[in-house]
Design a protein around this motif. Structure first.
Motif, PDB file in Angstrom:
ATOM      1  N   ILE A 175       7.764  16.884  50.874  1.00  0.00           N
ATOM      2  CA  ILE A 175       7.599  18.334  50.886  1.00  0.00           C
ATOM      3  C   ILE A 175       6.258  18.668  50.248  1.00  0.00           C
ATOM      4  CG2 ILE A 175       8.558  20.553  50.202  1.00  0.00           C
ATOM      5  CD1 ILE A 175      10.302  19.043  52.152  1.00  0.00           C
ATOM      6  N   THR A 176       5.427  19.432  50.960  1.00  0.00           N
ATOM      7  CA  THR A 176       4.122  19.814  50.442  1.00  0.00           C
ATOM      8  C   THR A 176       4.245  20.985  49.473  1.00  0.00           C
ATOM      9  OG1 THR A 176       3.721  21.292  52.303  1.00  0.00           O
ATOM     10  CG2 THR A 176       3.018  19.022  52.556  1.00  0.00           C
ATOM     11  N   ARG A 177       3.093  21.407  48.932  1.00  0.00           N
ATOM     12  CA  ARG A 177       3.092  22.493  47.957  1.00  0.00           C
ATOM     13  C   ARG A 177       3.534  23.804  48.568  1.00  0.00           C
ATOM     14  NH1 ARG A 177      -2.648  23.498  45.575  1.00  0.00           N
ATOM     15  NH2 ARG A 177      -2.897  24.153  47.749  1.00  0.00           N
ATOM     16  N   GLN A 235       6.428   5.297  47.340  1.00  0.00           N
ATOM     17  CA  GLN A 235       7.141   6.513  47.735  1.00  0.00           C
ATOM     18  C   GLN A 235       6.994   7.601  46.678  1.00  0.00           C
ATOM     19  OE1 GLN A 235      11.270   5.820  48.526  1.00  0.00           O
ATOM     20  NE2 GLN A 235      11.711   7.939  49.048  1.00  0.00           N
ATOM     21  N   THR A 236       7.249   7.276  45.413  1.00  0.00           N
ATOM     22  CA  THR A 236       7.165   8.288  44.352  1.00  0.00           C
ATOM     23  C   THR A 236       5.729   8.765  44.138  1.00  0.00           C
ATOM     24  OG1 THR A 236       7.044   6.474  42.737  1.00  0.00           O
ATOM     25  CG2 THR A 236       9.212   7.416  43.188  1.00  0.00           C
ATOM     26  N   THR A 237       4.774   7.829  44.182  1.00  0.00           N
ATOM     27  CA  THR A 237       3.371   8.229  43.988  1.00  0.00           C
ATOM     28  C   THR A 237       2.885   9.092  45.137  1.00  0.00           C
ATOM     29  OG1 THR A 237       3.026   6.113  42.846  1.00  0.00           O
ATOM     30  CG2 THR A 237       1.079   7.363  43.472  1.00  0.00           C
ATOM     31  N   LEU A 238       3.276   8.757  46.349  1.00  0.00           N
ATOM     32  CA  LEU A 238       2.866   9.543  47.507  1.00  0.00           C
ATOM     33  C   LEU A 238       3.457  10.946  47.446  1.00  0.00           C
ATOM     34  CD1 LEU A 238       1.158   9.101  50.037  1.00  0.00           C
ATOM     35  CD2 LEU A 238       3.228   8.445  51.249  1.00  0.00           C
ATOM     36  N   ARG A 239       4.702  11.059  47.017  1.00  0.00           N
ATOM     37  CA  ARG A 239       5.308  12.384  46.876  1.00  0.00           C
ATOM     38  C   ARG A 239       4.624  13.186  45.776  1.00  0.00           C
ATOM     39  NH1 ARG A 239      11.873  11.379  47.577  1.00  0.00           N
ATOM     40  NH2 ARG A 239      11.787  10.864  49.823  1.00  0.00           N
ATOM     41  N   SER A 240       4.196  12.514  44.716  1.00  0.00           N
ATOM     42  CA  SER A 240       3.507  13.207  43.632  1.00  0.00           C
ATOM     43  C   SER A 240       2.156  13.738  44.081  1.00  0.00           C
ATOM     44  CB  SER A 240       3.333  12.268  42.442  1.00  0.00           C
ATOM     45  OG  SER A 240       2.574  12.881  41.413  1.00  0.00           O
ATOM     46  N   ASP A 284       1.309  18.166  45.412  1.00  0.00           N
ATOM     47  CA  ASP A 284       0.326  19.080  44.810  1.00  0.00           C
ATOM     48  C   ASP A 284      -0.674  19.597  45.834  1.00  0.00           C
ATOM     49  OD1 ASP A 284       1.494  18.709  42.340  1.00  0.00           O
ATOM     50  OD2 ASP A 284       0.173  17.058  41.791  1.00  0.00           O
ATOM     51  N   MET A 285      -0.481  19.302  47.113  1.00  0.00           N
ATOM     52  CA  MET A 285      -1.419  19.710  48.159  1.00  0.00           C
ATOM     53  C   MET A 285      -0.694  20.527  49.215  1.00  0.00           C
ATOM     54  SD  MET A 285      -3.412  16.055  48.616  1.00  0.00           S
ATOM     55  CE  MET A 285      -4.610  16.762  49.755  1.00  0.00           C
ATOM     56  N   GLY A 286      -1.444  21.421  49.858  1.00  0.00           N
ATOM     57  CA  GLY A 286      -0.895  22.174  50.965  1.00  0.00           C
ATOM     58  C   GLY A 286      -0.932  21.372  52.250  1.00  0.00           C
ATOM     59  N   GLU A 340      -8.245  10.460  53.565  1.00  0.00           N
ATOM     60  CA  GLU A 340      -8.974   9.441  52.799  1.00  0.00           C
ATOM     61  C   GLU A 340      -8.804   9.662  51.299  1.00  0.00           C
ATOM     62  OE1 GLU A 340     -12.992   9.338  54.023  1.00  0.00           O
ATOM     63  OE2 GLU A 340     -12.560   8.581  56.052  1.00  0.00           O
ATOM     64  N   GLU A 341      -8.816  10.906  50.860  1.00  0.00           N
ATOM     65  CA  GLU A 341      -8.609  11.188  49.436  1.00  0.00           C
ATOM     66  C   GLU A 341      -7.200  10.782  48.998  1.00  0.00           C
ATOM     67  OE1 GLU A 341      -9.494  15.220  48.668  1.00  0.00           O
ATOM     68  OE2 GLU A 341     -11.587  15.094  49.357  1.00  0.00           O
ATOM     69  N   ILE A 342      -6.217  11.017  49.835  1.00  0.00           N
ATOM     70  CA  ILE A 342      -4.842  10.620  49.499  1.00  0.00           C
ATOM     71  C   ILE A 342      -4.749   9.095  49.404  1.00  0.00           C
ATOM     72  CG2 ILE A 342      -2.458  10.655  50.289  1.00  0.00           C
ATOM     73  CD1 ILE A 342      -3.039  13.327  51.645  1.00  0.00           C
ATOM     74  N   GLU A 343      -5.338   8.394  50.354  1.00  0.00           N
ATOM     75  CA  GLU A 343      -5.307   6.923  50.327  1.00  0.00           C
ATOM     76  C   GLU A 343      -6.013   6.384  49.087  1.00  0.00           C
ATOM     77  OE1 GLU A 343      -7.166   5.933  53.976  1.00  0.00           O
ATOM     78  OE2 GLU A 343      -5.419   6.423  55.232  1.00  0.00           O
ATOM     79  N   ARG A 344      -7.166   6.997  48.744  1.00  0.00           N
ATOM     80  CA  ARG A 344      -7.902   6.531  47.574  1.00  0.00           C
ATOM     81  C   ARG A 344      -7.108   6.775  46.288  1.00  0.00           C
ATOM     82  NH1 ARG A 344     -11.736   9.805  47.901  1.00  0.00           N
ATOM     83  NH2 ARG A 344     -12.757   8.737  49.629  1.00  0.00           N
ATOM     84  N   GLY A 345      -6.531   7.971  46.151  1.00  0.00           N
ATOM     85  CA  GLY A 345      -5.743   8.267  44.959  1.00  0.00           C
ATOM     86  C   GLY A 345      -4.496   7.407  44.849  1.00  0.00           C
ATOM     87  N   LEU A 346      -3.847   7.137  45.983  1.00  0.00           N
ATOM     88  CA  LEU A 346      -2.658   6.289  45.976  1.00  0.00           C
ATOM     89  C   LEU A 346      -2.998   4.859  45.553  1.00  0.00           C
ATOM     90  CD1 LEU A 346       0.364   6.047  46.626  1.00  0.00           C
ATOM     91  CD2 LEU A 346      -0.254   5.596  48.995  1.00  0.00           C
ATOM     92  N   LYS A 347      -4.122   4.341  46.033  1.00  0.00           N
ATOM     93  CA  LYS A 347      -4.527   2.985  45.666  1.00  0.00           C
ATOM     94  C   LYS A 347      -4.834   2.878  44.182  1.00  0.00           C
ATOM     95  CE  LYS A 347      -8.134  -0.444  46.486  1.00  0.00           C
ATOM     96  NZ  LYS A 347      -9.407  -0.742  47.203  1.00  0.00           N
TER      97      LYS A 347
END
Length: 336
Positions: A114-116, A153-158, A162-164, A173-180
């Motif tokens: 679920i997004t923001r 799963q938990t990190t991706l949901r976090s 916080d994003m729309g 790309e920002e999501i992939e970088r932050g998840l890594k």
């Protein structure tokens, strides 16, 4: 009797020998065969963790290794394999003893997030990883693949929470970088190195997709209307500029015509004046011997011309005007 006794003795010795051979040979063969099977050949790119009496003993890499019977045993690792297709996800769990140290892909089932702005989307993550420390892989977690799946799963949901929706679709790309960055430190403690995190699919719900399609269609209609209005504006502007340039050209032409006409009129008047001056000079020189003034002669001619014009415009007309006797007298003397 002697030969029969010797034969029975030899028979008993052979029986005893066969008995002892079977008694000791079979266990010895079993032990030897067991020892042969205790020799492990490890391929390149794989590793084997060996325990002795239930405790960690060593880590075996490529080559052949002998495990002490009844003391050494390979450490098993619980490993899950996910088979993902469009309809369902099948998960099979096995226990492996040989750990593959090559780069591998860890694929996970689609996650519902679920997004923001309270929009449900389905995300399909994937990891490109490699096992770098077999000992940590065996002893830090019970089920490495399940632990990594839940961590992703938990990190991706976090992150996506916080994003729309628009930011999520535009910032893959920002999501992939932050998840890594977030999961790499934890996975290193588990003996796992993350090379890359990829999001294979980010799919909104069906109702959201229909709304997005309608929004896209409305946006295209709006852009078409804007382009049409801009075209009409440019057309009107161009036509107005053309009309203005035409008016400027006409005004310039009329101005040049007026200038040329004025110049022609001026030149004509100048020529007429010069001709009249020449005529007056000639008349004056001719009248000088008769004692008649040239200006009075010209005035008398003007009077006569005026009288002719007045007489030609009316059938019966009476005029009263001052009578210049000297002018007509002089004219009469000159003509007489």
């Amino acid at each position: 009797l002697a030969p029969s006794g010797a034969t029975s003795c030899r028979f008993s010795m052979a029986a005893y020998g066969l008995f002892f051979a079977l008694y000791f040979g079979i266990p010895l063969g079993i032990v030897l065969l067991y020892c042969i099977f205790r020799v492990w050949i490890i391929e390149k790119g794989t590793a084997l963790v060996v325990e002795r009496w239930g405790r960690f003993h060593r880590c075996c890499y490529s080559g052949w290794h002998f495990l002490v019977p009844f003391a050494d045993r390979p450490r098993g690792v619980t490993w899950r394999v996910s088979e993902i297709d469009k309809k369902m996800t099948r998960i099979s769990q096995t226990v492996v003893t040989r750990l593959d140290l090559r780069e591998n892909v860890m694929d996970f089932p689609t996650q519902s997030i679920i997004t923001r702005d309270n929009v449900e989307i389905h995300v399909h993550p994937m990891l490109l990883m490699r096992l770098v420390d077999p000992v940590r892989v065996c002893y830090e977690t019970f089920d490495l693949t399940h632990a990594v799946e839940k961590l992703v799963q938990t990190t991706l949901r976090s992150i996506i929470g916080d994003m729309g929706l628009d930011d999520t679709l535009a910032s893959r790309e920002e999501i992939e970088r932050g998840l890594k960055v977030r999961i790499n430190n934890v996975c290193k403690n588990w003996g796992l190195n993350i090379f890359s995190v990829e999001l294979l699919e980010i799919t909104p719900a069906r109702t959201v997709q229909e709304a997005m399609h309608k929004q896209l269609a409305a946006e295209r209609i709006r852009r078409a209307a804007i382009v049409t209005a801009e075209g009409f504006r440019e057309q009107t502007k161009t036509e107005a500029e053309g009309a203005m340039q035409a008016q400027i050209a006409l005004a310039g032409g009329e101005q040049r015509v007026a200038v040329l006409r004025a110049k022609g009129t001026a030149d004509a008047r100048l020529l007429i004046a010069k001709a009249e001056a020449s005529a007056i000079t000639i008349i004056a020189s001719a009248l000088r011997e008769y004692g008649v003034n040239a200006s009075q002669y010209n005035i008398a001619l003007k009077y006569i011309t005026a009288f002719e014009a007045i007489a030609s415009q009316a059938s019966n007309r009476t005029l009263y005007f001052p009578y210049e006797t000297n002018v007509f007298g002089s004219l009469g003397e000159f003509m007489g």
